[in-house]
Design a protein around this motif. Structure first.
Motif, mmCIF file in Angstrom:
data_model
loop_
_atom_site.group_PDB
_atom_site.id
_atom_site.type_symbol
_atom_site.label_atom_id
_atom_site.label_comp_id
_atom_site.label_asym_id
_atom_site.label_seq_id
_atom_site.Cartn_x
_atom_site.Cartn_y
_atom_site.Cartn_z
ATOM 1 N N VAL A 254 -17.270 -7.523 3.801
ATOM 2 C CA VAL A 254 -16.478 -6.329 4.036
ATOM 3 C C VAL A 254 -16.344 -6.115 5.535
ATOM 4 O O VAL A 254 -17.332 -6.133 6.265
ATOM 5 C CB VAL A 254 -17.134 -5.086 3.396
ATOM 6 C CG1 VAL A 254 -16.276 -3.855 3.610
ATOM 7 C CG2 VAL A 254 -17.370 -5.315 1.915
ATOM 8 N N LEU B 144 -6.087 -5.307 7.135
ATOM 9 C CA LEU B 144 -6.858 -6.510 7.434
ATOM 10 C C LEU B 144 -5.985 -7.749 7.248
ATOM 11 O O LEU B 144 -6.013 -8.664 8.075
ATOM 12 C CB LEU B 144 -8.097 -6.577 6.540
ATOM 13 C CG LEU B 144 -8.969 -7.824 6.665
ATOM 14 C CD1 LEU B 144 -9.438 -8.051 8.090
ATOM 15 C CD2 LEU B 144 -10.161 -7.718 5.710
ATOM 16 N N GLU C 85 0.857 -1.174 0.000
ATOM 17 C CA GLU C 85 0.000 0.000 0.000
ATOM 18 C C GLU C 85 0.895 1.227 0.000
ATOM 19 O O GLU C 85 1.708 1.404 0.908
ATOM 20 C CB GLU C 85 -0.889 -0.013 1.243
ATOM 21 C CG GLU C 85 -1.954 1.027 1.256
ATOM 22 C CD GLU C 85 -2.879 0.841 2.451
ATOM 23 O OE1 GLU C 85 -3.173 1.852 3.087
ATOM 24 O OE2 GLU C 85 -3.274 -0.290 2.746
ATOM 25 N N LEU D 140 -8.920 -12.706 -0.046
ATOM 26 C CA LEU D 140 -8.774 -11.334 0.426
ATOM 27 C C LEU D 140 -7.946 -10.570 -0.586
ATOM 28 O O LEU D 140 -6.789 -10.898 -0.834
ATOM 29 C CB LEU D 140 -8.077 -11.305 1.787
ATOM 30 C CG LEU D 140 -7.696 -9.922 2.317
ATOM 31 C CD1 LEU D 140 -8.940 -9.143 2.700
ATOM 32 C CD2 LEU D 140 -6.762 -10.046 3.495
ATOM 33 N N LEU E 279 -12.911 -8.201 1.930
ATOM 34 C CA LEU E 279 -12.310 -6.902 1.638
ATOM 35 C C LEU E 279 -12.351 -6.013 2.868
ATOM 36 O O LEU E 279 -13.307 -6.056 3.641
ATOM 37 C CB LEU E 279 -13.081 -6.202 0.514
ATOM 38 C CG LEU E 279 -13.244 -6.964 -0.797
ATOM 39 C CD1 LEU E 279 -14.342 -6.341 -1.644
ATOM 40 C CD2 LEU E 279 -11.925 -6.992 -1.551
ATOM 41 N N GLY E 280 -11.320 -5.195 3.002
ATOM 42 C CA GLY E 280 -11.361 -4.124 3.983
ATOM 43 C C GLY E 280 -12.186 -2.981 3.417
ATOM 44 O O GLY E 280 -12.466 -2.920 2.216
ATOM 45 N N ARG E 281 -12.556 -2.045 4.258
ATOM 46 C CA ARG E 281 -13.406 -0.938 3.828
ATOM 47 C C ARG E 281 -12.788 -0.125 2.701
ATOM 48 O O ARG E 281 -13.446 0.157 1.700
ATOM 49 C CB ARG E 281 -13.723 -0.011 5.009
ATOM 50 C CG ARG E 281 -14.567 1.200 4.601
ATOM 51 C CD ARG E 281 -14.677 2.241 5.704
ATOM 52 N NE ARG E 281 -13.412 2.675 6.236
ATOM 53 C CZ ARG E 281 -12.625 3.613 5.663
ATOM 54 N NH1 ARG E 281 -12.997 4.188 4.540
ATOM 55 N NH2 ARG E 281 -11.491 3.960 6.222
ATOM 56 N N ARG E 282 -11.525 0.265 2.836
ATOM 57 C CA ARG E 282 -10.913 1.112 1.812
ATOM 58 C C ARG E 282 -10.782 0.379 0.479
ATOM 59 O O ARG E 282 -10.992 0.978 -0.574
ATOM 60 C CB ARG E 282 -9.554 1.631 2.283
ATOM 61 C CG ARG E 282 -9.703 2.648 3.406
ATOM 62 C CD ARG E 282 -8.422 3.313 3.793
ATOM 63 N NE ARG E 282 -7.359 2.346 4.018
ATOM 64 C CZ ARG E 282 -6.088 2.672 4.169
ATOM 65 N NH1 ARG E 282 -5.710 3.923 4.115
ATOM 66 N NH2 ARG E 282 -5.184 1.751 4.386
ATOM 67 N N THR E 283 -10.460 -0.894 0.495
ATOM 68 C CA THR E 283 -10.365 -1.651 -0.759
ATOM 69 C C THR E 283 -11.740 -1.792 -1.390
ATOM 70 O O THR E 283 -11.903 -1.635 -2.601
ATOM 71 C CB THR E 283 -9.716 -3.028 -0.523
ATOM 72 O OG1 THR E 283 -8.400 -2.823 0.017
ATOM 73 C CG2 THR E 283 -9.621 -3.831 -1.809
ATOM 74 N N TYR E 284 -12.755 -2.063 -0.576
ATOM 75 C CA TYR E 284 -14.124 -2.151 -1.082
ATOM 76 C C TYR E 284 -14.525 -0.827 -1.746
ATOM 77 O O TYR E 284 -15.032 -0.812 -2.872
ATOM 78 C CB TYR E 284 -15.082 -2.487 0.060
ATOM 79 C CG TYR E 284 -16.535 -2.490 -0.336
ATOM 80 C CD1 TYR E 284 -17.093 -3.618 -0.944
ATOM 81 C CD2 TYR E 284 -17.346 -1.383 -0.114
ATOM 82 C CE1 TYR E 284 -18.441 -3.626 -1.318
ATOM 83 C CE2 TYR E 284 -18.683 -1.389 -0.482
ATOM 84 C CZ TYR E 284 -19.219 -2.508 -1.083
ATOM 85 O OH TYR E 284 -20.540 -2.513 -1.444
ATOM 86 N N SER F 90 -6.310 -4.693 0.997
ATOM 87 C CA SER F 90 -6.690 -4.636 2.410
ATOM 88 C C SER F 90 -5.520 -4.961 3.326
ATOM 89 O O SER F 90 -5.595 -5.859 4.150
ATOM 90 C CB SER F 90 -7.872 -5.571 2.678
ATOM 91 O OG SER F 90 -8.904 -5.366 1.751
#
Length: 187
Positions: A86, A129, A17, A123, A55-60, A126
Motif C-alpha cells: 500500500v 497512483l 473514479e 494494481l 494499492l493506493g490508500r483510498r482503495t486499500y 488507485s
C-alpha cells in the motif's frame, strides 16, 4: 524483475473514479447479473495469476471497509493470501493480512518493489497512483474493463497531457454480455 499491471474498471468516457451521486457500487449495480458474474470470474482469475497486489490508500481502505479481509470464498481467500503493498503514510497495515506499507517517494518505492519481486504486481483501482506510475514509465501492462455507460464527470485514467504514450493491443475480449476488457502494453 516484476511486471506492474494496472487493472481498472473504466466507463466508456474513460472515468475510473467517480464523484458524488455515482459511487463505486453503482458500477456493478448498473450491469446485469450475467455481466457481474463474468466480471467476478475475470477478477478472480486475475488474482490467481498475480504474485502481489499494489494499492493506493483510498482503495486499500475501501477493500477493508467492504469486509474483504474477513470475507469467505475463493477470491477473498486469494486476496487475503497475496502480499499487498500500500502506498500511503497513514494506513493501518494490520487491517488486512500480508499488507506492507511502502514509504518514501511513491515512484521510487514502487520501482524498488518492482526490482525486488518477480511475477505480476497487480494494481487495483488507485487512479492517482496509476497515473503516477504511468508518468514514471513503470507500467508494463494495462487491463481495462470498459463498462457500457458514460459518467461525464470524474477522474480519468489519462488526464490532460502533452505526452504521447504509444500502446499496442495485446488482447480484446468480451466479458459477459456488455463489458469489454482491453489488454494493452507499451509499444
Amino acid at each position: 524483475m516484476a511486471r506492474i499491471v494496472i487493472s481498472e474498471n473504466v466507463s466508456v468516457d474513460g472515468v475510473v473514479e467517480v464523484g458524488e451521486g455515482f459511487d463505486r457500487g453503482d458500477w456493478y449495480g448498473r450491469i446485469g447479473a450475467a455481466d457481474r458474474e463474468a466480471w467476478a470470474k475475470l477478477e478472480y482469475d486475475e488474482a490467481l495469476g498475480a504474485d502481489a497486489l499494489l494499492l493506493g490508500r483510498r482503495t486499500y481502505e475501501w477493500f477493508v471497509a467492504q469486509g474483504w479481509p474477513s470475507r469467505s470464498g475463493g477470491w477473498a481467500d486469494r486476496l487475503r493470501e497475496l502480499p499487498k503493498y500500500v502506498v500511503a503514510g497513514t494506513t493501518d497495515a494490520d487491517s488486512w493480512a500480508n499488507t506492507t506499507v511502502l514509504t518514501g517517494p511513491v515512484t521510487e518505492a514502487v520501482a524498488a518493489l518492482k526490482r525486488e519481486r518477480s511475477g505480476e504486481i497487480v494494481l487495483y483501482g488507485s487512479g492517482r497512483l496509476a497515473r503516477a506510475l504511468l508518468a514514471a514509465d513503470l507500467v508494463d501492462e494495462l487491463r481495462l474493463v470498459t463498462y457500457p455507460f458514460v459518467v461525464g464527470a470524474g477522474e480519468r485514467l489519462f488526464g490532460a497531457t502533452d505526452a504521447v504514450w504509444p500502446l499496442r493491443l495485446a488482447e480484446s475480449r468480451t466479458v459477459g454480455e456488455n463489458l469489454t476488457r482491453l489488454t494493452l502494453r507499451p509499444a
